[in-house]
Every structure is written in C-alpha cells, then in structure tokens.
Design an enzyme around this catalytic site. Structure first.
Site, PDB file in Angstrom:
ATOM      1  N   GLU A 176      32.138  30.129 -14.590  1.00 39.02           N
ATOM      2  CA  GLU A 176      31.285  29.224 -15.352  1.00 39.02           C
ATOM      3  C   GLU A 176      31.240  29.625 -16.826  1.00 39.02           C
ATOM      4  O   GLU A 176      31.229  28.773 -17.713  1.00 39.02           O
ATOM      5  CB  GLU A 176      29.870  29.224 -14.747  1.00 39.02           C
ATOM      6  CG  GLU A 176      29.061  27.993 -15.069  1.00 39.02           C
ATOM      7  CD  GLU A 176      27.835  27.870 -14.156  1.00 39.02           C
ATOM      8  OE1 GLU A 176      27.985  27.323 -13.057  1.00 39.02           O
ATOM      9  OE2 GLU A 176      26.755  28.347 -14.530  1.00 39.02           O
TER      10      GLU A 176
ATOM     11  N   GLU B 274      34.358  28.520 -18.278  1.00 37.05           N
ATOM     12  CA  GLU B 274      34.296  27.060 -18.424  1.00 37.05           C
ATOM     13  C   GLU B 274      33.480  26.674 -19.654  1.00 37.05           C
ATOM     14  O   GLU B 274      33.861  25.788 -20.423  1.00 37.05           O
ATOM     15  CB  GLU B 274      33.701  26.428 -17.159  1.00 37.05           C
ATOM     16  CG  GLU B 274      33.730  24.906 -17.178  1.00 37.05           C
ATOM     17  CD  GLU B 274      32.999  24.279 -15.992  1.00 37.05           C
ATOM     18  OE1 GLU B 274      32.557  25.031 -15.098  1.00 37.05           O
ATOM     19  OE2 GLU B 274      32.873  23.048 -15.993  1.00 37.05           O
TER      20      GLU B 274
ATOM     21  N   CYS C 265      24.613  25.624  -9.517  1.00 36.81           N
ATOM     22  CA  CYS C 265      24.392  26.520  -8.371  1.00 36.81           C
ATOM     23  C   CYS C 265      23.391  25.967  -7.378  1.00 36.81           C
ATOM     24  O   CYS C 265      23.371  26.371  -6.229  1.00 36.81           O
ATOM     25  CB  CYS C 265      23.839  27.868  -8.825  1.00 36.81           C
ATOM     26  SG  CYS C 265      24.757  28.568 -10.162  1.00 36.81           S
TER      27      CYS C 265
ATOM     28  N   SER D 163      28.796  21.717 -14.620  1.00 42.71           N
ATOM     29  CA  SER D 163      29.885  22.668 -14.422  1.00 42.71           C
ATOM     30  C   SER D 163      30.612  22.293 -13.136  1.00 42.71           C
ATOM     31  O   SER D 163      29.978  21.886 -12.158  1.00 42.71           O
ATOM     32  CB  SER D 163      29.315  24.082 -14.299  1.00 42.71           C
ATOM     33  OG  SER D 163      30.272  24.920 -13.693  1.00 42.71           O
TER      34      SER D 163
ATOM     35  N   LYS E 164      20.968  23.979   0.847  1.00 45.54           N
ATOM     36  CA  LYS E 164      22.257  24.612   1.120  1.00 45.54           C
ATOM     37  C   LYS E 164      22.835  24.119   2.437  1.00 45.54           C
ATOM     38  O   LYS E 164      24.042  24.128   2.645  1.00 45.54           O
ATOM     39  CB  LYS E 164      22.102  26.138   1.173  1.00 45.54           C
ATOM     40  CG  LYS E 164      21.783  26.783  -0.163  1.00 45.54           C
ATOM     41  CD  LYS E 164      23.016  26.971  -1.015  1.00 45.54           C
ATOM     42  CE  LYS E 164      22.641  27.544  -2.386  1.00 45.54           C
ATOM     43  NZ  LYS E 164      23.718  27.341  -3.372  1.00 45.54           N
TER      44      LYS E 164
ATOM     45  N   GLU F  11      24.479  21.073   1.501  1.00 44.56           N
ATOM     46  CA  GLU F  11      25.646  21.373   0.677  1.00 44.56           C
ATOM     47  C   GLU F  11      26.833  21.799   1.553  1.00 44.56           C
ATOM     48  O   GLU F  11      27.964  21.335   1.367  1.00 44.56           O
ATOM     49  CB  GLU F  11      25.305  22.488  -0.325  1.00 44.56           C
ATOM     50  CG  GLU F  11      26.421  22.790  -1.308  1.00 44.56           C
ATOM     51  CD  GLU F  11      26.120  24.013  -2.174  1.00 44.56           C
ATOM     52  OE1 GLU F  11      25.512  24.972  -1.657  1.00 44.56           O
ATOM     53  OE2 GLU F  11      26.493  24.008  -3.352  1.00 44.56           O
TER      54      GLU F  11
ATOM     55  N   GLU G 240      33.461  17.377   0.997  1.00 45.03           N
ATOM     56  CA  GLU G 240      34.468  17.991   0.120  1.00 45.03           C
ATOM     57  C   GLU G 240      34.528  19.512   0.271  1.00 45.03           C
ATOM     58  O   GLU G 240      35.427  20.152  -0.265  1.00 45.03           O
ATOM     59  CB  GLU G 240      34.216  17.615  -1.347  1.00 45.03           C
ATOM     60  CG  GLU G 240      32.921  18.113  -1.958  1.00 45.03           C
ATOM     61  CD  GLU G 240      31.762  17.132  -1.818  1.00 45.03           C
ATOM     62  OE1 GLU G 240      31.774  16.318  -0.870  1.00 45.03           O
ATOM     63  OE2 GLU G 240      30.836  17.182  -2.650  1.00 45.03           O
TER      64      GLU G 240
ATOM     65  N   CYS H 133      15.442  30.188  -7.074  1.00 49.54           N
ATOM     66  CA  CYS H 133      15.691  30.351  -5.631  1.00 49.54           C
ATOM     67  C   CYS H 133      14.611  31.171  -4.934  1.00 49.54           C
ATOM     68  O   CYS H 133      14.354  30.989  -3.750  1.00 49.54           O
ATOM     69  CB  CYS H 133      17.032  31.028  -5.418  1.00 49.54           C
ATOM     70  SG  CYS H 133      18.383  30.145  -6.188  1.00 49.54           S
TER      71      CYS H 133
END
Lengths: 394, 596
Positions: free
Chosen positions: B283, B286, B310, B330, B369, B372, B377, B526
């Site tokens: 990141e 990036e 994240c 990102s 999560k 996710e 994908e 988190c």
C-alpha cells in the site's frame, strides 16, 4: 349538590360573528404580557384532555430565548368518540387561525402549523382557502405570520405532542422523553406552543370578550365551557357546548335513552362510569371539593343495558394494542397481555383471580409507560374491570 | 463545573453536576439501577423502562436514564413500587421473548437473562406471546443472524446503525404489537446496505443479533487428519480475547492465545500481523506510485486521496454509498485475504503441501471479514483463499469447549514463515494504526530517515477522535523521490462509518484535499470490531488501544519493511511490491452496489 352541578349550555365556539379581523388587529397591538395575564386569569385549561393551563404554556414559551419558535395547532383528533375539532375547523376556522397568530405574537413565532389528522384530508381544500385569506389579511396589517397544514398519516400516537413533532420532522412518530418539554424544545428542537384546536378557539373567545366572560362559566378549577362529542346509545348524538362542572347524572338525564348503564368519559383512554356513580361524578378537571371529577377531551360515549362491557373493553384494548407506537415495554407488551388476558378469563383458560393480576399490571403501565397513551390504558381497563367484573368472567 | 445540585438517592444525600441523569448520579454513588436500552455508546432512548425509579412526591415512576436530576429530588431506586413495576416489565419482556435460553447462542452473556436471574422470575404468570407471533430468523447473511423472536425492541441496534455507523440498515417498522426491528422493505440482511460490521451484534443485549458461527466446521477440519489447518490471528484479537476468558479489558494475551490455538489442534499458528506488514509494503508503494503519477506524470486517471482497504465493513459501505469513488480505494486486499492467498500458494509451496488439503482459518475481531472471505473474487490462490472466519468470541468459545485453562497457559510463539511481525503490523488493530505504520515505512523509504515523530509514535493519528488529521512535510528526499521534496503529505483517519461519511462528503464537496486516508468501519478501529468481546464501551476500547500501543512499544522491530519474513517473501516469492505476483495474489477489485 350545589347549583354548580347543573347542566348549562353555552354558545361561544360556533357563534360566528365574522369579526376575526377586528379581534386579530386589536390583540396583536396588546403586549404579550397583557395577553398572557388575560389567559392566566381566564383559567383556561387545555381542551385536548390533559388540561395543562394554557396561559402558563404560552408564558413558558414566551420566556424561552430563541429566534425561531413555532405555534402548532394539534388537529390530530384521534381519540375514539371525539369529533369536535373537525367541526371547529370546518365551521369557524378563522377563530383558530386568529388564535394561532395571536399566540405567535405572544411568544415570538412567525410560523404556525396545523397538524391535521390524515383522515381529515377532505378538510384541507377549504382550510387552505381560509389560510390564504387569513395570510392576505396578515399582510395587510403587516403581521409576519405564516400557517401551513401538515397532514398526519393516521397513527393515533401522533396526537401525543412529542410524537407529533417527530412525525412533522419526518421521523417515526414516537413520543420523546420529557423533559425537555415543548415550551423549550419542541418542533425542530425549538420552543413550541402546541394547543388543541378547541383550546385555540377558546382563546379567541377570551381575547374577544375578556377573561371574565370565560371565567364566569363553569366551576372552580374547571372554568369555561367545553365541546362534548356525544355518541353511543343516545337519542341525540352530536356536538354540544356545555359549561364544565356538570354532574354526570344531569348529563345522562339530558342525553341518555332512559336505559343508560354506563358512560365512557374521555374516549378509550378515559374512564368508564357506571350508573351508580353518575350523581357523584362531575365533568371537569381534578381538584374539585366533592365527588369524583373526570377530565375529558370531550368524548362522551353512552352505553345502555344491551351492551356487553366485555365487548367494550375488548374493543378498546384492540385499539390500544394496534395503536401503541410499540417503543416502550409496558405499553407494547402490556396492551397485548391485557387483551389476551381478558379473553383468556372469558374463555375460562385463566381463573377470575387473573383479573387482579391484570389490574396490577395496568397499574404498572400507568406508572411506567413513556407517554400518555400507555399511562392511560389503565383508566378504561381498571374502571371497566372493577365495575363490571362479572361481565368479564361470565 | 461546580458540583452544585444536591439530591438524595435512597436517603443518601449526594452532590452532582447539573445535567447529570438519575442513572449517572446513582452509578457515581454506587447504586446500581438495571438498564437494557441504555448504552454508553448511544443516545438515550428511555424505551425499555427497566430503569424506572420513584421520585418522592410523584405518582408516576420515571426512567432514570432519561431524567436529569433536579435540586432537592428524593429518588428511591428500590421501593416496593419500583420493585413491583420493574419485575412486571421484566416479565412482560420475557413473555414476548423466545426465552429458550439453553438453546441460545448468547446463553450466559445476555442482559435480559441476567435481569431475569436477578429478579428470580421463576413463574410464567403472563401469557406467552411468542406462539402468537410470526417471528422470522434471517440467516441469509454470511456474517449476521437476526432472530426476531429474541428481540426486545430496545432499539440499541437501530441507534448503533444510525449513530455510530450512519448506515441505517436496521430500522423500526410497524406499530403496536407488530412493531419490529427490520430492514428496508423487510429484505434480508444480505440484501440491503448492511456492511456486516457487526456493531449491532456488539450492542444487542440479547441473542437477537449474533454472528453466524463456524465453530463446528472448524472443529471438523481440525479433526480431519487429511487436512492441514492453518490459522491466522488479527492484531486486535490479542487485546480483546482475554476479556472473554477472565482477564480485565486491556490485557495482552498474545502468547497465551498462540498456545491455546496450538492446543486446539491447528497445524500452524501464524499471524495476520505478518500480512499487515506486507500490506504496508504494497500500500505504501501504491501510495508513492500514485503520488508520482499525479504530481509528475499528471495522470488524470489516477485518483487521490488514496483510501485504505483493510476494513471490509468500510469497503462494503463505500461500494454502496460512494460507488463513484471506488478508484480512490487502494487495490490492496486486506491483510486477512493476503494471508489467505499466500497460505495456499507461498506457504503450501514452502511446506510442500497440497493447497487443496489446506484449510485456512482466520480469527478476526470482525464479522464483516466473514463476508469478505465469501466474496467471489477472493479465490486468487486457485481455491477459496480463506475458508473460515471466526470472531474473537468464537475462538473464546472453542477454548472453553476444549477445556483449556487459559490463565495457566505458558506463552508460545507463532510458527515461522508467516508468523513474524513488527509493531507496525500490531497497531493495525487501532484506529490510526494503518496510517501510522504506512507513514513509518513510506517516510523512511522516501527520505532514508525515521518519521519526524518522537520514538516513531505518530501521536496526531492516535486517540478516539472520530476524524483525525495529520500532515508530514517531506524534506530532503532521496534522489529518486526528488519530486516529493517540500510536499506536505496530508492524511486523515476516520473510524466509525458515521465519521467515514463526514470525510467522504468533505472530499466530494472539495472542502478537503488529502493525499491518504485511513478508514475503519468500527469505532476505535478493529479493537472495537463487531466480533470483539461483549460488552463494549468507550472506556473498554480505550484500554484495548492502550494495550495495542504497549504491544507495539514492546516489539524489537517497529517498521514493516524491517520484518525479516517480509524481506524473505519478496526475495523468494513475490519479487517486489506491486510486482506481477503481488498483483495476482495481493490486490483486488471492487464492486459498485446499489443502495436499495
């Protein structure tokens, strides 16, 4: 019995002398303090049912410091058996509009709203026409006051003042916690006077004729006249303006069908009075020296001996079960329990002593519910169950 | 402020600040008033009525949570009237509640159960209303189970979703006995704007909202000797797990947690912190690449500010609410998904394992999560990258089921290859941590020097303010980064989606011009995640944050690019940040979603 108990007719509300322009222009030139004093000395109390002193309500909002304030006319007339506000708005709308503008002058509000019950949509065109005419006149006399109609959507709870504000703000109509009270934090969080349609109409009378004329009607603690919506087992249902303080016995003499078993005073959220208590019951606000005094928003339902009081209570509880907003526990679940409870007793699934448990539950609802709706379910429940216990069981 | 109001509570005179509610005043003086709809994170509702108290001289009882004290008030919290009323209210709630406690996921951690137990509600006096209702259970979401039969209508979830998250996926519908907490048009949770953040679960007093648990599936995988089960643990789990197992909030239990996971039978216990460090490499690179493309190449296709990716709750939020801003995100996967993709490629190869036989489990402070890991994908390894996601709470349940005396465990270390981390990876668990970790590495990459903050602690991005801002001026960069000389890198940090909304709206209106923004869906980051131990409160989150930063301070390495295993993976496998392999395994794309 004192003479105060006699039933006396009055004729102020619907007397239309078409002089609202004069009343308005005269009164907006009086000082707010003078008008508040006039109202206070009239001892007018809110006609929606709760009976809060109107002068004090205006005074508190007038004292609140804010640039924006509101006047709201509560026309969400939803109490079962009440149909007077509809008549006021269709027959003498200018009295209400004038009173709102005077209130605006007193508290420093430039905007007024009429919260109109959803089912009264048919009143809207005529009322809008009246508002147009009224605002035209305001412009002529350089009075900066606008009135808008806000249509309700049919929930009974939205007649509760803070739920009404929530509804107007585009939210779900649920009562707020009090304090803060509307006088300091009402619609849009601003100081707000919210009055019942009839209350506003009475202020017109007071501003026109002076406080004394009003004060001389009625009895101590319950001054003035009031509209009563008379329905049920009566040969002459309708709307009547009567002085406060009459005894229920006199009332039944006048309006009963000769076989009146009980009268429900104040709609589903009011009290049921059985025949044996007619003579000791007066219609007015609390604080009288003798007997029981029942406040009312004006609903008077008469029942004769052909009526089952179980069915009456069942009907009221069905209404509350559905119309509770559902947010607070005692009201939401309590109404379901009372309804299911009386049915279970009737069917013999619960014994008669279960009624006592339900009476205690009703008392808890009265103590703990968040707003007037849940608090007043006990009124009809307890008065019906206590007076007609055998009809609940057999 | 002066303490100038005197009231009495149960006959004891107390002085309190004006504006204090009866509930707060009571708590200050050691009197406990039970509550249900009240929560420190949320506005006062006053709708459960469990906290009713008696004010002497008033006929009606008053809700302690919603009533400010007034001079001279005499409050009774345990009078007969209060007790009887409170008992009635608890009985009413129970009559409408599917009180099948032994079969409830929240058995033992339910506020209603606790109250019923305190008041010894032993009989069923009122009629059970549950059989008369058409309650439904919504199990369609991969993250959240919503069981209306357990709901007590306290609206804590509704207020959470609105006030903390600004999502409003949950709302109140209907009235009277039909009143319920539901979604837009009563669709399933999987079919609305719900971000799966799980904050509603964390704030639910009963079992009406719980995570979809995968405990049995993981037990089965562990028991299957043909499978190799690897587990990763997110940064915030190590400062939360202890609360479920007898420790005070803010206890760091990293070593015990690793030991417990090994005892549970996982074949390899590794650390999401490793991929957090890896995320920083990807990141950070990036970000610098984007800056170069914008500042030097004037490439209008490249968007700034760049937003972190994240937090899967945040990702689903932006996909629903700001789909036109997806190219600001990102492209880096979250550390969990990077780990998953590497577990079945890099790790499998290094350990000479068949990736098909690997079961990849993650322990997360998060319910989003789960969603996710379930995204179509997320199969870049050729298999589902992460097979099962467990919350901190689910791990605690497994530890208890396995009969492990957690307190007595000796600390153990993570397994090698993907188990090494730095302090920078650890602070991913707190709001501002990703930003701080990224700045530590990026600044050094560009200038060759440490970030100009004392002891590497970038204080402006720490703490619990909803939106935090920081700027770092780049001076005397290395030759290849000369274009950044004098550039003031403007950063922002937002946690809780209601704050994310504020920042996004300020970007859209052009009020702000940041380069880099960290977004975390949950309050506190988190560590306040929807999968963390219940209860949560600002105080508890503050303690967990302190623990995270203490963990960071205690690490020998505190910059991601110094992580030896990160250096190794680039040398042996990935080649370089944003390289071809990285693109294939560590980066992803996003999906624009509708609001309705």
């Amino acid at each position: 019995m004192t003479t105060n108990y006699q039933l006396k007719r009055a004729d102020f509300i619907f007397k239309n002398e078409n002089d609202w322009e004069e009343v308005l222009s005269k009164n907006i030139n009086r000082s707010p303090q003078e008008l508040i004093n006039e109202l206070i000395s009239s001892e007018l109390k809110g006609r929606g049912g709760a009976g809060f002193p109107t002068g004090l309500k205006w005074k508190l909002s007038a004292e609140a410091v804010d640039e924006t304030k509101y006047v709201i006319c509560n026309a969400d007339e939803g109490e079962p058996g009440t149909f007077k506000d509809r008549e006021i708005l269709s027959r003498v709308p200018f009295k209400v509009l004038t009173a709102m503008a005077v209130c605006g002058h007193v508290i420093g509000a430039k905007e007024g709203y009429i919260y109109l019950r959803g089912e009264y949509f048919f009143l809207q065109p005529e009322l809008n026409k009246a508002i147009g005419e009224f605002e035209y006149y305001c412009k002529e006399i350089n009075l900066d006051f606008k009135i808008r109609i806000f249509m309700g959507s049919g929930a009974y709870i939205c007649g509760e003042e803070t739920a009404l504000f929530e509804s107007m703000e585009g939210k779900r109509g649920e009562p707020r916690n009090k304090p803060p009270y509307p006088s300091s934090c009402g619609y849009m969080g601003k100081p707000t006077v919210i009055n019942n349609v009839e209350t506003l109409a009475h202020t017109f009378t007071i501003f026109k004729y002076g406080a004394k004329r009003f004060y001389d009607l009625g009895v101590q603690y319950s001054r003035g006249s009031k509209l009563f919506s008379v329905s049920g087992d009566t040969p002459k249902p309708g709307i009547y303006e009567l002085e406060l303080g009459m005894s229920l016995a006199d009332f039944v003499d006048e309006f009963g069908d000769g076989d009146t078993k009980a009268v429900q005073v104040g709609g589903a959220s009011g009290f049921l009075v059985p025949r044996k208590r007619f003579s000791e019951t007066a219609i007015g606000f609390q604080g009288k020296l003798t007997g029981i005094s029942l406040p009312t928003g004006g609903s008077m339902m008469l029942f004769n001996s052909s009526r089952s009081m179980f069915n009456v209570l069942d009907n009221y509880l069905e209404f509350f079960r559905e119309e509770s907003c559902g947010q607070c526990t005692p009201c939401r679940v309590g109404c379901q329990q009372l309804l299911k409870g009386i049915k279970a007793v009737k069917r013999g699934e619960k014994n008669a002593q279960y009624l006592d448990k339900l009476l205690r539950l009703a008392e808890t609802m009265q103590y703990t519910a968040k707003c007037g709706l849940g608090q007043s379910v006990a009124n009809s429940f307890s008065s019906i169950v206590e007076n007609f216990r055998e009809e609940m069981i057999y | 402020m002066a303490k100038n109001i005197k009231i009495t509570i149960n006959g004891v005179t107390v002085e309190i600040e004006p504006g204090t509610t009866i509930l707060e005043a009571a708590r200050q003086t050691g009197v406990i008033i039970p509550t249900l709809c009240y929560h420190k994170d949320l506005c006062v509702a006053g709708n459960c009525r469990v906290c009713v108290t008696e004010i002497v001289g008033q006929k009606r009882l008053t809700a302690a949570c919603a009533t400010p004290c007034e001079e001279g008030m005499e409050v009774l919290t345990n009078s007969l009237k209060v007790r009887n009323s409170r008992k009635h209210i608890i009985e009413l709630l129970l009559s409408e509640h599917n009180a099948d406690c032994t079969r409830c996921y929240k058995n033992g951690n339910c506020e209603l159960q606790l109250l019923a137990s305190e008041y010894k509600i032993m009989t069923q006096d009122f009629i059970r209303l549950v059989p008369f209702k058409k309650y439904s259970i919504d199990m369609f979401s991969p993250s959240i189970i919503k069981d209306d039969s357990k709901c007590i209508r306290c609206q804590r979830c509704v207020r959470t979703c609105a006030e903390l998250q600004g999502v409003n996926a949950l709302t109140v519908a209907h009235k009277g006995d039909q009143m319920k907490i539901t979604t837009f048009f009563e669709k399933t949770m999987n079919d609305v704007v719900c971000t799966n953040c799980g904050q509603c679960i964390n704030h639910c007093p009963t079992g009406a909202l719980v995570e979809k648990n995968y405990i049995e599936e993981v037990w089965d995988a562990i028991a299957d000797k043909t499978r190799h089960v690897v587990v990763q643990t997110a940064p915030a789990v190590r400062v939360g797990l202890g609360e479920e197992l007898g420790f005070e909030p803010g206890s760091r239990v990293t070593g015990k947690m690793v030991a417990a996971l090994k005892r549970l039978g996982f074949d390899a216990v590794m650390d999401t912190d490793f991929t957090a460090d890896l995320t920083i490499m990807e990141e950070g690179t990036e970000l610098l690449t984007r800056l170069k493309k914008v500042l030097v190449d004037r490439d209008e296709e490249v968007k700034l500010p760049m937003a972190t990716s994240c937090s899967p709750g945040w990702i689903k939020y932006i996909e629903h609410m700001y789909p036109d801003y997806l190219d600001h995100l990102s492209t880096c996967k979250s550390p969990q998904q990077m780990f998953g993709a590497l577990a079945k490629t890099y790790y499998a190869k290094a350990r000479n394992l068949d990736p098909e036989k690997i079961v990849s489990v993650s322990i997360m402070p998060c319910t989003a999560k789960k969603f996710e890991a379930n995204r179509p994908e997320m199969h870049d390894s050729g298999y589902r990258d992460v097979d099962y996601v467990l919350t901190t709470r689910e791990l605690a349940i497994m530890i208890k089921q396995a009969g492990i005396d957690f307190m007595k465990l000796e600390d153990m270390h993570y397994d090698r290859l993907m188990g090494e981390s730095t302090g920078a990876g650890v602070i991913f668990g707190a709001t501002g941590g990703v930003m701080e970790a990224a700045l530590r590495t990026a600044y050094e990459l560009v200038t060759g020097r440490d970030v100009p903050f004392e002891n590497l602690n970038i204080a402006p991005v720490r703490g619990m303010d909803g939106v935090k801002e920081a700027s770092v001026k780049i001076e005397n960069p290395l030759k290849e980064w000369a274009f950044l000389d004098g550039v003031e890198l403007k950063c922002a940090v937002a946690h809780g989606l209601v704050n994310a909304k504020k920042v996004m709206d300020s970007i859209r209106s052009g009020e702000t011009s940041y380069h880099f923004i960290e977004f975390m869906a949950c309050p506190g980051g988190c560590l306040g995640g929807g999968g963390q131990p219940i209860p949560t409160s600002p105080e508890i989150r503050r303690k967990r944050a302190e623990a995270i930063y203490a963990e960071d301070e205690g690490m020998p390495l505190r910059k991601s690019h110094l992580n030896p295993e990160v250096i190794k993976i680039y040398k042996d496998f990935l080649d370089k940040p944003l390289g071809e392999k990285s693109h294939q395994l560590l980066h992803t794309k996003y999906t624009a979603r509708e609001r309705f």
